[in-house]
Motif scaffolding. Structure first.
Motif, PDB file in Angstrom:
ATOM      1  N   SER A  17     -22.952  30.297  -0.378  1.00  0.00           N
ATOM      2  CA  SER A  17     -21.696  29.561  -0.458  1.00  0.00           C
ATOM      3  C   SER A  17     -20.793  29.906   0.717  1.00  0.00           C
ATOM      4  O   SER A  17     -20.873  31.004   1.272  1.00  0.00           O
ATOM      5  N   ARG A  19     -16.501  28.872   2.003  1.00  0.00           N
ATOM      6  CA  ARG A  19     -15.261  28.152   1.724  1.00  0.00           C
ATOM      7  C   ARG A  19     -14.573  27.879   3.051  1.00  0.00           C
ATOM      8  O   ARG A  19     -14.186  28.819   3.763  1.00  0.00           O
ATOM      9  N   ASP A  80      -8.938  22.934   1.107  1.00  0.00           N
ATOM     10  CA  ASP A  80     -10.121  23.779   1.086  1.00  0.00           C
ATOM     11  C   ASP A  80     -11.357  22.965   0.724  1.00  0.00           C
ATOM     12  O   ASP A  80     -11.280  22.054  -0.103  1.00  0.00           O
ATOM     13  N   GLN A  82     -14.896  23.996  -0.796  1.00  0.00           N
ATOM     14  CA  GLN A  82     -15.798  24.997  -1.357  1.00  0.00           C
ATOM     15  C   GLN A  82     -17.206  24.421  -1.320  1.00  0.00           C
ATOM     16  O   GLN A  82     -17.453  23.349  -1.898  1.00  0.00           O
ATOM     17  N   ASN A  84     -21.153  25.113  -2.172  1.00  0.00           N
ATOM     18  CA  ASN A  84     -22.100  25.920  -2.936  1.00  0.00           C
ATOM     19  C   ASN A  84     -23.514  25.391  -2.752  1.00  0.00           C
ATOM     20  O   ASN A  84     -23.703  24.250  -2.321  1.00  0.00           O
TER      21      ASN A  84
END
Length: 124
Positions: A17, A19, A80, A82, A84
């Motif tokens: 992951s 960010r 942001d 994110q 994953n």
């Protein structure tokens, strides 16, 4: 002078992951819809996702839906991304962009401001 500055990119193994953060020096940031695009070497700049000015609605490219998530903080002028379950195919330079009208958010045209990009490399 308007600036969009991305950060958070790097090298990550597949399945990991990251960010990404975009900080915008935009007056009235809360009137802009924000988006992320990405561009791999030798390829066009592709839509990743967009979030409306209020943060209530987000749109995602099919290739990232369910893995990537957008949020924004209008008090901090940030958006942001994110990411994953990263895959090698996600390797690209990721760009933040801003626009005031919502039509055609998936195309690069119509975006008024762009950042310089941050490199994301996913190692298999």
């Amino acid at each position: 002078q308007v600036q969009l500055v991305e950060s958070g990119g790097g090298l990550v193994p597949a399945g990991g992951s990251l960010r990404l953060i975009c900080v915008a020096s935009l007056r009235s940031f809360n009137t802009y819809h924000m988006a992320w695009f990405r561009q791999a070497p030798g390829k066009e700049r592709d839509f990743v996702g967009a979030i409306t000015w209020s943060g209530e609605t987000a749109y995602y490219a099919p290739s990232v839906k369910g893995r990537f998530y957008l949020t924004r903080d209008n008090a901090k002028n940030t958006v942001d991304l994110q990411m994953n379950s990263l895959e090698p195919e996600d390797t690209a330079v990721y760009y933040c962009a801003a626009r005031r009208n919502l039509g055609g958010v998936e195309t690069t045209g119509g975006y008024e401001y762009w950042g310089q990009g941050t490199q994301v490399t996913v190692k298999s």
